[in-house]
Design a protein around this motif. Structure first.
Motif, PDB file in Angstrom:
ATOM      1  N   THR A  62    -115.092 -25.759 -36.580  1.00 30.16           N
ATOM      2  CA  THR A  62    -116.175 -25.726 -37.564  1.00 30.16           C
ATOM      3  C   THR A  62    -117.243 -26.759 -37.219  1.00 30.16           C
ATOM      4  N   ALA A  63    -116.830 -27.946 -36.807  1.00 33.40           N
ATOM      5  CA  ALA A  63    -117.796 -28.982 -36.419  1.00 33.40           C
ATOM      6  C   ALA A  63    -118.609 -28.534 -35.212  1.00 33.40           C
ATOM      7  N   LYS A  64    -117.957 -27.857 -34.275  1.00 37.25           N
ATOM      8  CA  LYS A  64    -118.653 -27.376 -33.078  1.00 37.25           C
ATOM      9  C   LYS A  64    -119.644 -26.264 -33.438  1.00 37.25           C
ATOM     10  N   GLU A  65    -119.252 -25.399 -34.377  1.00 39.17           N
ATOM     11  CA  GLU A  65    -120.111 -24.284 -34.789  1.00 39.17           C
ATOM     12  C   GLU A  65    -121.276 -24.730 -35.677  1.00 39.17           C
ATOM     13  N   HIS A  66    -121.142 -25.908 -36.313  1.00 39.94           N
ATOM     14  CA  HIS A  66    -122.172 -26.393 -37.242  1.00 39.94           C
ATOM     15  C   HIS A  66    -122.526 -27.844 -36.944  1.00 39.94           C
ATOM     16  N   ASP A  98    -102.527 -37.016 -40.076  1.00 36.98           N
ATOM     17  CA  ASP A  98    -103.480 -36.667 -39.020  1.00 36.98           C
ATOM     18  C   ASP A  98    -104.487 -35.631 -39.510  1.00 36.98           C
ATOM     19  N   ALA A  99    -104.006 -34.626 -40.232  1.00 36.85           N
ATOM     20  CA  ALA A  99    -104.905 -33.592 -40.745  1.00 36.85           C
ATOM     21  C   ALA A  99    -105.866 -34.182 -41.782  1.00 36.85           C
ATOM     22  N   GLU A 100    -105.350 -35.029 -42.671  1.00 42.89           N
ATOM     23  CA  GLU A 100    -106.231 -35.658 -43.655  1.00 42.89           C
ATOM     24  C   GLU A 100    -107.266 -36.549 -42.970  1.00 42.89           C
ATOM     25  N   ASN A 101    -106.845 -37.299 -41.971  1.00 46.00           N
ATOM     26  CA  ASN A 101    -107.772 -38.159 -41.244  1.00 46.00           C
ATOM     27  C   ASN A 101    -108.855 -37.341 -40.557  1.00 46.00           C
ATOM     28  N   LYS A 102    -108.480 -36.176 -40.032  1.00 52.56           N
ATOM     29  CA  LYS A 102    -109.476 -35.311 -39.403  1.00 52.56           C
ATOM     30  C   LYS A 102    -110.491 -34.850 -40.444  1.00 52.56           C
ATOM     31  N   LEU A 103    -110.011 -34.447 -41.613  1.00 51.62           N
ATOM     32  CA  LEU A 103    -110.905 -34.039 -42.689  1.00 51.62           C
ATOM     33  C   LEU A 103    -111.848 -35.179 -43.061  1.00 51.62           C
ATOM     34  N   ARG A 104    -111.303 -36.370 -43.214  1.00 50.93           N
ATOM     35  CA  ARG A 104    -112.110 -37.530 -43.608  1.00 50.93           C
ATOM     36  C   ARG A 104    -113.092 -37.948 -42.519  1.00 50.93           C
ATOM     37  N   SER A 105    -112.830 -37.585 -41.268  1.00 49.08           N
ATOM     38  CA  SER A 105    -113.731 -37.952 -40.171  1.00 49.08           C
ATOM     39  C   SER A 105    -114.997 -37.095 -40.143  1.00 49.08           C
ATOM     40  N   LEU A 106    -114.978 -35.989 -40.889  1.00 50.59           N
ATOM     41  CA  LEU A 106    -116.130 -35.089 -40.922  1.00 50.59           C
ATOM     42  C   LEU A 106    -117.186 -35.587 -41.899  1.00 50.59           C
ATOM     43  N   SER A 107    -118.410 -35.131 -41.690  1.00 53.52           N
ATOM     44  CA  SER A 107    -119.474 -35.440 -42.646  1.00 53.52           C
ATOM     45  C   SER A 107    -119.137 -34.774 -43.978  1.00 53.52           C
ATOM     46  N   PRO A 108    -119.746 -35.254 -45.063  1.00 53.24           N
ATOM     47  CA  PRO A 108    -119.497 -34.605 -46.364  1.00 53.24           C
ATOM     48  C   PRO A 108    -119.779 -33.101 -46.342  1.00 53.24           C
ATOM     49  N   ALA A 109    -120.837 -32.678 -45.667  1.00 51.31           N
ATOM     50  CA  ALA A 109    -121.170 -31.250 -45.613  1.00 51.31           C
ATOM     51  C   ALA A 109    -120.049 -30.455 -44.942  1.00 51.31           C
ATOM     52  N   LEU A 110    -119.502 -30.991 -43.849  1.00 47.64           N
ATOM     53  CA  LEU A 110    -118.418 -30.281 -43.168  1.00 47.64           C
ATOM     54  C   LEU A 110    -117.115 -30.373 -43.944  1.00 47.64           C
ATOM     55  N   GLN A 111    -116.883 -31.478 -44.635  1.00 48.95           N
ATOM     56  CA  GLN A 111    -115.697 -31.568 -45.486  1.00 48.95           C
ATOM     57  C   GLN A 111    -115.721 -30.438 -46.507  1.00 48.95           C
ATOM     58  N   HIS A 112    -116.859 -30.265 -47.151  1.00 52.65           N
ATOM     59  CA  HIS A 112    -116.997 -29.183 -48.136  1.00 52.65           C
ATOM     60  C   HIS A 112    -116.747 -27.830 -47.475  1.00 52.65           C
TER      61      HIS A 112
END
Length: 136
Positions: free
Chosen positions: A84-88, A44-58
Motif C-alpha cells: 500500500t505504501a508503494k502504491e500510494h 512487528d505488525a503493529e510497529n509496521k502500522l505505526r511506521s506509516l503516515s496517518p493517511a496510510l494508517q487509515h
C-alpha cells in the motif's frame, strides 16, 4: 447484534476510519489497539502500522482483509502495508526520511540487499533499526 452494539457507541476498529481518507491526523491509539486485537496482530505488525503516515494508517485499516483460514495474518498485514505504501507514495511523504538520509544510514549496513532496501524505501533511523533487528 451489530446494530445494537454500534448504537451503544461500540464500533468495529475501522468504523470511524473513512474510505480514501487523506487526513494527516494520527490514528488514535485505541483504534490501533482494537485493530490489532481484531486481527490478532503481533508487535512487528503493529510497529509496521505505526511506521506509516496517518493517511496510510487509515487506508490500511480500512482496506486490509485476510482470509479467515489464513495462517500468517501478521505477514500478510506487513506485506499489505508495504504494498500500500508503494502504491500510494504521496500519502507517506510526511513519515519518510529523505533519500540522502537513508543512503547515509545504509552506508553503515553490511548486507548490500538490506542497504538497498533502506535506500529504496527511504527508511529513517527508526525504520532501519527495526529492519536490522529482525531475524533473516
Amino acid at each position: 447484534g451489530q446494530a445494537s452494539s454500534e448504537a451503544q457507541g461500540v464500533k468495529r476498529p475501522h468504523a470511524s476510519v473513512t474510505q480514501g481518507s487523506t487526513t494527516t491526523e494520527a490514528v488514535d491509539d485505541i483504534l490501533i489497539a482494537e485493530f490489532r486485537e481484531r486481527w490478532s496482530l503481533n508487535d512487528d505488525a503493529e510497529n509496521k502500522l505505526r511506521s506509516l503516515s496517518p493517511a496510510l494508517q487509515h487506508r490500511v485499516m480500512v482496506d486490509f482483509e485476510a482470509p479467515a483460514n489464513s495462517s500468517d495474518v501478521n505477514g500478510r498485514f506487513i506485506m499489505f502495508c508495504v504494498r500500500t505504501a508503494k502504491e500510494h507514495p504521496e500519502e507517506n511523504r510526511e513519515q519518510d526520511g529523505d533519500r540522502d538520509a537513508a543512503a547515509a544510514i545504509a552506508a553503515g549496513v553490511e548486507d548490500p540487499a538490506v542497504a538497498e532496501f533502506i535506500v529504496h524505501w527511504c527508511l529513517n533511523e527508526r525504520g532501519a533499526a527495526k529492519l536490522l533487528s529482525l531475524e533473516p
